[in-house]
Design a protein around this motif. Structure first.
Motif, PDB file in Angstrom:
ATOM      1  N   TYR A   8      75.282  50.072  46.147  1.00 14.17           N
ATOM      2  CA  TYR A   8      74.118  49.876  45.398  1.00 14.17           C
ATOM      3  C   TYR A   8      73.627  51.252  44.823  1.00 14.17           C
ATOM      4  N   THR A  70      64.621  46.094  44.463  1.00 12.29           N
ATOM      5  CA  THR A  70      64.909  47.332  45.233  1.00 12.29           C
ATOM      6  C   THR A  70      65.078  48.587  44.191  1.00 12.29           C
ATOM      7  N   GLU A  72      67.521  50.807  44.496  1.00 10.57           N
ATOM      8  CA  GLU A  72      68.904  50.721  44.321  1.00 10.57           C
ATOM      9  C   GLU A  72      69.404  49.484  44.067  1.00 10.57           C
ATOM     10  N   LEU A  74      72.247  46.447  43.674  1.00 12.22           N
ATOM     11  CA  LEU A  74      73.860  46.054  43.800  1.00 12.22           C
ATOM     12  C   LEU A  74      74.438  46.122  42.588  1.00 12.22           C
ATOM     13  N   GLY A  75      75.537  46.994  42.478  1.00 13.98           N
ATOM     14  CA  GLY A  75      75.877  47.296  41.236  1.00 13.98           C
ATOM     15  C   GLY A  75      77.678  46.727  41.225  1.00 13.98           C
ATOM     16  N   GLY A 101      74.316  56.868  45.346  1.00 10.25           N
ATOM     17  CA  GLY A 101      73.788  55.624  45.797  1.00 10.25           C
ATOM     18  C   GLY A 101      73.851  55.294  47.097  1.00 10.25           C
ATOM     19  N   THR A 102      74.412  54.153  47.470  1.00 13.11           N
ATOM     20  CA  THR A 102      74.191  53.650  48.975  1.00 13.11           C
ATOM     21  C   THR A 102      75.587  52.606  48.995  1.00 13.11           C
TER      22      THR A 102
END
Lengths: 112, 115, 399
Positions: A8, A70, A72, A74-75, A101-102
């Motif tokens: 993310y 959100t 961040e 989802l990438g 990111g996370t």
């Protein structure tokens, strides 16, 4: 044991590696393959390309945009095969997106 | 074109394991690849274990921080994904509509980057 | 009599038995269930035939059998065939707890794994290594017993499902993971320090037990030596920390005849040994600060300030930055101290020591007008009557 690493990131945050970002991911892919842990991985197109869909009764409802808004997004993701969570976290920490990111690490279900 | 379909559902909205409804749902999942032949090609699909098993990780200034739990606490949880090859978004959406999670929760459809 | 013996064995050896069982079953919950069943069966058997020569050995063998039973009852038998074979072999060998390797170090690393919530780490450690019952762990957190039971179950379920390894981390991960373990031990200690002994549990004693256990299991680790030193140096002053009028006293104003000299000496010796290994870490810095506060005569504030600055590199938290500023002020560097607290306002606005420190700095530079509202804010946030009366006295002394 298979783990999914969900990446993310905030599209407004410039990655510290900038243009070398792709190279950093390709390098990680290569090292994961060499170590025999990488099963698959993909980068997703930006969330503005997303469509969300629900079905209630027979009616299909589609909506423009991702499932949840959100900061961040989802990438991308990796599916990796590791003996335990420590190994999975060890690889997850090397994902370039972890640095700005996370990354969520979750075990996958074994069917049958 | 490759699409990723991410499946979200509230844990209490889906049938519980051990019920006939659950077995029927799993049957649908296992039959989906066959059923959708001609609409889209199944490339990969996985189910995720419940969010209670999730760990999130960030790296800041070289230090790795881990935390118990998923990335975001939402009512509907990410429970799995499909990776499919489809001619266009309409075909991908047709596949998505047949996923049981679309009835209990929602499915997000997004193209993946091709390199 | 039988119950008392069993209770004592389960309290003293629970960690060791549990660790041995997890090492063999690879399953935290199964190991715990098997040990529980073995203890229940001990009551029956020992009541009939008397306490065996080696109660711990008896419990281990009984638990191995219960674990085998558990696997057999499980419907997915074929998957467990290997596990059963291993356990059966161990059981037949009549294990002697003195000769089986001590797996408690692996257990504590698993319990304190950073993928678990911090509260769960503390709870699992108290339950597994210190032998507290679920009810006692619940009482420590002022939780209801079922709530704590659920938390412990969730943590064990995650250990199994996400496959958190039952292992001592490798050299690369060791510093961070050891810090996570020592932080849990330290948090147990500080909780005990704040609460005092209650419901028959003294968390300070439990924390010192854990630190000594770690030192025994992982000797030559300077951070472990320093963590035990920190606990001992703090514990040595525990009896003197509250003055006769109920006010909490800084070390410099304490009655030193009340200090525990043996604990102090042991702490200082451990700290010397840790520092001589030349591998610095946050617990060595914390213990060194505690040692400077225990020195004869006034504390060496410039040195304390320097140690806080280095500690801040490891743990960049606003509370450590505040402690650094206080040490700077005590060293006479008021302007720098004031500038540093100013920057912390946004993060520490609801924290009483922040306002008390700021008020004190302002009073020292003679800015009574600015100091007054800071004292009032600190008084409003004060948690104890002792703190309130101390701050009130400072406020009245302003010109």
């Amino acid at each position: 044991m298979k783990y999914m690493c969900l990446i993310y990131t905030d599209p407004n945050v410039t990655p510290p590696m900038g243009d070398s970002m792709n190279a950093a991911y390709f390098d990680l892919n290569r090292r994961m393959k060499e170590a025999g842990v990488m099963i698959s991985g993909d980068a997703l197109q930006p969330t503005r390309t997303a469509t969300s869909l629900r079905k209630r009764g027979d009616k299909v409802e589609t909506m423009d945009g991702p499932f949840a808004e959100t900061r961040e997004h989802l990438g991308g993701y990796y599916v990796i095969d590791c003996p335990d969570l420590d190994q999975a976290l060890h690889w997850a920490a090397q994902i370039p997106g972890a640095a700005y990111g996370t990354v969520e690490v979750r075990p996958l279900v074994v069917f049958g | 074109m490759k699409y990723m379909l991410t499946l979200y559902a509230a844990p209490d909205a889906e049938p519980s394991p051990g019920t006939p409804e659950f077995d029927a749902m799993m049957g649908e999942y296992f039959g989906l690849e066959e059923k959708m032949k001609g609409v889209a090609t199944f490339l990969a699909g996985e189910g995720l274990q419940p969010v209670q098993t999730a760990t999130t990780l960030r790296k800041r200034e070289g230090r790795v921080e881990t935390m118990d739990g998923p990335f975001a606490e939402t009512r509907e949880h990410l429970g799995g994904f499909y990776l499919i090859e489809a001619a266009d978004l309409d075909a991908a959406l047709r596949f998505a509509a047949e996923i049981p999670a679309a009835r209990y929760g929602s499915v997000e459809v997004r193209p993946v980057m091709e390199y | 009599m039988i119950e008392a013996t069993l209770g004592r064995v389960m309290q003293d050896d629970r960690g060791r038995l549990l660790a041995a069982l997890i090492a063999r079953t690879g399953d935290f919950q199964r190991a715990e269930d098997a040990l529980q069943e073995a203890a229940a069966s001990a009551l029956v058997h020992w009541g009939r035939a008397g306490v065996p020569a080696s109660p711990t050995g008896w419990l281990l063998r009984a638990a191995l059998r219960k674990a085998i039973d558990g696997y057999r009852r499980d419907t997915t038998l074929s998957r467990h065939r290997d596990a059963i074979a291993v356990l059966a072999e161990e059981e037949a060998a009549d294990p002697d707890p003195q000769t089986i390797p001590d797996d408690r170090l692996r257990l504590i690393f698993t319990c304190c794994h950073p993928a678990l919530e911090e509260k769960s780490r503390i709870a699992l450690t108290l339950r597994s290594l210190c032998g507290l019952t679920t009810a006692q762990v619940a009482a420590v957190f002022l939780d209801a017993e079922p709530t704590m039971g659920q938390r412990l179950s969730r943590a064990k379920a995650k250990i199994a499902a996400a496959r958190i390894p039952f292992t001592v981390p490798g050299a690369e991960d060791l510093p961070d993971r050891l810090n996570s373990v020592l932080t849990v031990v330290y948090l147990i200690y500080t909780a005990g320090y704040a609460q005092g002994p209650q419901i028959g549990i003294d968390l300070c004693t439990e924390a010192i037990f854990l630190a000594r256990l770690l030192l025994q299991l992982a000797p030559d680790q300077p951070e472990v030596e320093a963590a035990l030193a920190l606990l001992l140096l703090t514990q040595a002053r525990a009896a003197a920390r509250i003055g006769p009028d109920g006010q909490s006293l800084p070390p410099i104003r304490q009655d030193r005849s009340l200090w525990n000299r043996a604990a102090l000496d042991e702490g200082l010796a451990l700290l010397d040994r840790a520092i001589s290994r030349r591998a610095p870490g946050p617990f060595q810095l914390k213990a060194a600060i505690a040692a400077l506060h225990s020195a004869d005569g006034p504390p060496d504030w410039p040195q304390i300030a320097a140690l806080y600055a280095r500690l801040h590199d490891y743990e960049p938290t606003p509370v450590i930055a505040l402690n650094h500023a206080v040490a700077l002020a005590e060293s006479g560097q008021l302007a720098q101290a004031l500038a540093q607290v100013q920057a912390l306002g946004a993060q520490l606005d609801g924290y009483q020591p922040f306002h008390a420190a700021r008020a004190d700095f302002l009073a020292r530079i003679g800015d009574s007008a600015s100091a007054r509202p800071e004292y009032l804010r600190a008084i409003a946030l004060a948690g104890s009557e002792a703190d309130r009366s101390f701050l009130q006295a400072r406020l009245s002394a302003l010109k």
